[in-house]
Design a protein around this motif. Sequence first.
Motif, PDB file in Angstrom:
ATOM      1  N   LEU A 265       0.824  -1.208   0.000  1.00 33.72           N
ATOM      2  CA  LEU A 265       0.000   0.000   0.000  1.00 33.72           C
ATOM      3  C   LEU A 265       0.859   1.259   0.000  1.00 33.72           C
ATOM      4  N   SER A 266       1.867   1.236   0.813  1.00 31.12           N
ATOM      5  CA  SER A 266       2.748   2.393   0.887  1.00 31.12           C
ATOM      6  C   SER A 266       3.446   2.640  -0.448  1.00 31.12           C
ATOM      7  N   GLN A 267       3.898   1.581  -1.082  1.00 35.63           N
ATOM      8  CA  GLN A 267       4.607   1.730  -2.351  1.00 35.63           C
ATOM      9  C   GLN A 267       3.686   2.215  -3.473  1.00 35.63           C
ATOM     10  N   ILE A 268       2.509   1.620  -3.580  1.00 35.30           N
ATOM     11  CA  ILE A 268       1.585   2.037  -4.651  1.00 35.30           C
ATOM     12  C   ILE A 268       1.155   3.488  -4.449  1.00 35.30           C
ATOM     13  N   SER A 269       0.825   3.850  -3.229  1.00 41.01           N
ATOM     14  CA  SER A 269       0.379   5.230  -2.995  1.00 41.01           C
ATOM     15  C   SER A 269       1.506   6.224  -3.223  1.00 41.01           C
ATOM     16  N   THR A 270       2.713   5.870  -2.855  1.00 33.64           N
ATOM     17  CA  THR A 270       3.849   6.766  -3.074  1.00 33.64           C
ATOM     18  C   THR A 270       4.167   6.900  -4.559  1.00 33.64           C
ATOM     19  N   LEU A 271       4.113   5.789  -5.296  1.00 31.81           N
ATOM     20  CA  LEU A 271       4.387   5.857  -6.735  1.00 31.81           C
ATOM     21  C   LEU A 271       3.286   6.586  -7.497  1.00 31.81           C
ATOM     22  N   THR A 272       2.069   6.467  -7.040  1.00 31.89           N
ATOM     23  CA  THR A 272       0.954   7.074  -7.762  1.00 31.89           C
ATOM     24  C   THR A 272       0.755   8.543  -7.390  1.00 31.89           C
ATOM     25  N   PHE A 273       0.713   8.826  -6.105  1.00 29.43           N
ATOM     26  CA  PHE A 273       0.353  10.171  -5.647  1.00 29.43           C
ATOM     27  C   PHE A 273       1.489  10.930  -4.975  1.00 29.43           C
ATOM     28  N   SER A 274       2.643  10.317  -4.835  1.00 34.16           N
ATOM     29  CA  SER A 274       3.804  10.898  -4.153  1.00 34.16           C
ATOM     30  C   SER A 274       3.534  11.172  -2.677  1.00 34.16           C
ATOM     31  N   VAL A 275       2.520  10.553  -2.129  1.00 35.38           N
ATOM     32  CA  VAL A 275       2.169  10.665  -0.722  1.00 35.38           C
ATOM     33  C   VAL A 275       1.786   9.273  -0.230  1.00 35.38           C
ATOM     34  N   SER A 276       2.231   8.911   0.960  1.00 38.52           N
ATOM     35  CA  SER A 276       1.885   7.607   1.504  1.00 38.52           C
ATOM     36  C   SER A 276       0.458   7.602   2.044  1.00 38.52           C
ATOM     37  N   ALA A 277      -0.237   6.506   1.826  1.00 36.35           N
ATOM     38  CA  ALA A 277      -1.612   6.371   2.298  1.00 36.35           C
ATOM     39  C   ALA A 277      -1.672   5.732   3.684  1.00 36.35           C
ATOM     40  N   ILE A 278      -0.544   5.401   4.255  1.00 40.35           N
ATOM     41  CA  ILE A 278      -0.497   4.707   5.536  1.00 40.35           C
ATOM     42  C   ILE A 278      -1.146   5.519   6.664  1.00 40.35           C
ATOM     43  N   PRO A 279      -0.919   6.839   6.779  1.00 38.41           N
ATOM     44  CA  PRO A 279      -1.597   7.575   7.865  1.00 38.41           C
ATOM     45  C   PRO A 279      -3.117   7.493   7.790  1.00 38.41           C
ATOM     46  N   TYR A 280      -3.668   7.532   6.598  1.00 33.70           N
ATOM     47  CA  TYR A 280      -5.122   7.417   6.440  1.00 33.70           C
ATOM     48  C   TYR A 280      -5.599   6.019   6.823  1.00 33.70           C
ATOM     49  N   LEU A 281      -4.811   5.024   6.449  1.00 34.41           N
ATOM     50  CA  LEU A 281      -5.156   3.651   6.792  1.00 34.41           C
ATOM     51  C   LEU A 281      -5.074   3.417   8.299  1.00 34.41           C
ATOM     52  N   VAL A 282      -4.081   3.976   8.936  1.00 33.51           N
ATOM     53  CA  VAL A 282      -3.951   3.845  10.392  1.00 33.51           C
ATOM     54  C   VAL A 282      -5.135   4.494  11.097  1.00 33.51           C
ATOM     55  N   LEU A 283      -5.585   5.613  10.593  1.00 37.41           N
ATOM     56  CA  LEU A 283      -6.766   6.267  11.158  1.00 37.41           C
ATOM     57  C   LEU A 283      -8.002   5.380  11.015  1.00 37.41           C
ATOM     58  N   MET A 284      -8.179   4.785   9.843  1.00 41.32           N
ATOM     59  CA  MET A 284      -9.324   3.899   9.632  1.00 41.32           C
ATOM     60  C   MET A 284      -9.229   2.647  10.503  1.00 41.32           C
ATOM     61  N   ILE A 285      -8.024   2.112  10.684  1.00 41.35           N
ATOM     62  CA  ILE A 285      -7.838   0.937  11.537  1.00 41.35           C
ATOM     63  C   ILE A 285      -8.148   1.280  12.995  1.00 41.35           C
ATOM     64  N   SER A 286      -7.751   2.458  13.416  1.00 43.57           N
ATOM     65  CA  SER A 286      -8.053   2.890  14.787  1.00 43.57           C
ATOM     66  C   SER A 286      -9.561   2.995  15.004  1.00 43.57           C
ATOM     67  N   LEU A 287     -10.249   3.582  14.048  1.00 40.91           N
ATOM     68  CA  LEU A 287     -11.705   3.680  14.152  1.00 40.91           C
ATOM     69  C   LEU A 287     -12.357   2.295  14.134  1.00 40.91           C
ATOM     70  N   LEU A 288     -11.824   1.404  13.326  1.00 42.10           N
ATOM     71  CA  LEU A 288     -12.322   0.031  13.287  1.00 42.10           C
ATOM     72  C   LEU A 288     -12.156  -0.644  14.637  1.00 42.10           C
ATOM     73  N   GLY A 289     -11.002  -0.464  15.267  1.00 43.61           N
ATOM     74  CA  GLY A 289     -10.761  -1.049  16.584  1.00 43.61           C
ATOM     75  C   GLY A 289     -11.713  -0.515  17.634  1.00 43.61           C
ATOM     76  N   ILE A 290     -11.976   0.776  17.594  1.00 46.82           N
ATOM     77  CA  ILE A 290     -12.916   1.375  18.545  1.00 46.82           C
ATOM     78  C   ILE A 290     -14.322   0.828  18.330  1.00 46.82           C
ATOM     79  N   ILE A 291     -14.729   0.740  17.070  1.00 49.05           N
ATOM     80  CA  ILE A 291     -16.071   0.235  16.764  1.00 49.05           C
ATOM     81  C   ILE A 291     -16.226  -1.209  17.219  1.00 49.05           C
TER      82      ILE A 291
END
Length: 124
Positions: A53-79
């Motif tokens: 995920l990190s590699q594809i997002s960095t190659l495509t958008f020049s920004v890592s998607a990991i922070p957004y994914l970590v936020l979604m995982i945190s919300l999933l854990g709370i739910i």
Amino acid sequence: MYMKSVSFILLFWYIFPAILLFACNYIVQRMSLFKKYKIKSPDIATPFLFIGLSQISTLTFSVSAIPYLVLMISLLGIIIAVSYARYYGYIQYKRYFKLFWRSVFLLVCLFYLILIVTSLFYHK
């Protein structure tokens, strides 16, 4: 020339999940991890999908998607924790972490698929 090398690298990251799941399934069966520890191939594959995920997002958008994914995982854990506490009145940690980790795998796979489709439209 740069675009061709990026497309070959992206092609590898597109097929990476399939290769990874076959390899993890082979490891689980070969080492009898399910019989000994109740570990399945998605349990092993999840951290490696983060790398993809990190590699594809960095190659495509020049920004890592990991922070957004970590936020979604945190919300999933709370739910999941609130749902367990509400339904059972308490949280069984072993069941919670198993459900949480397998739900993270599904979320990461969904996020990976969305990122692949987005990347395909972005690079056309």
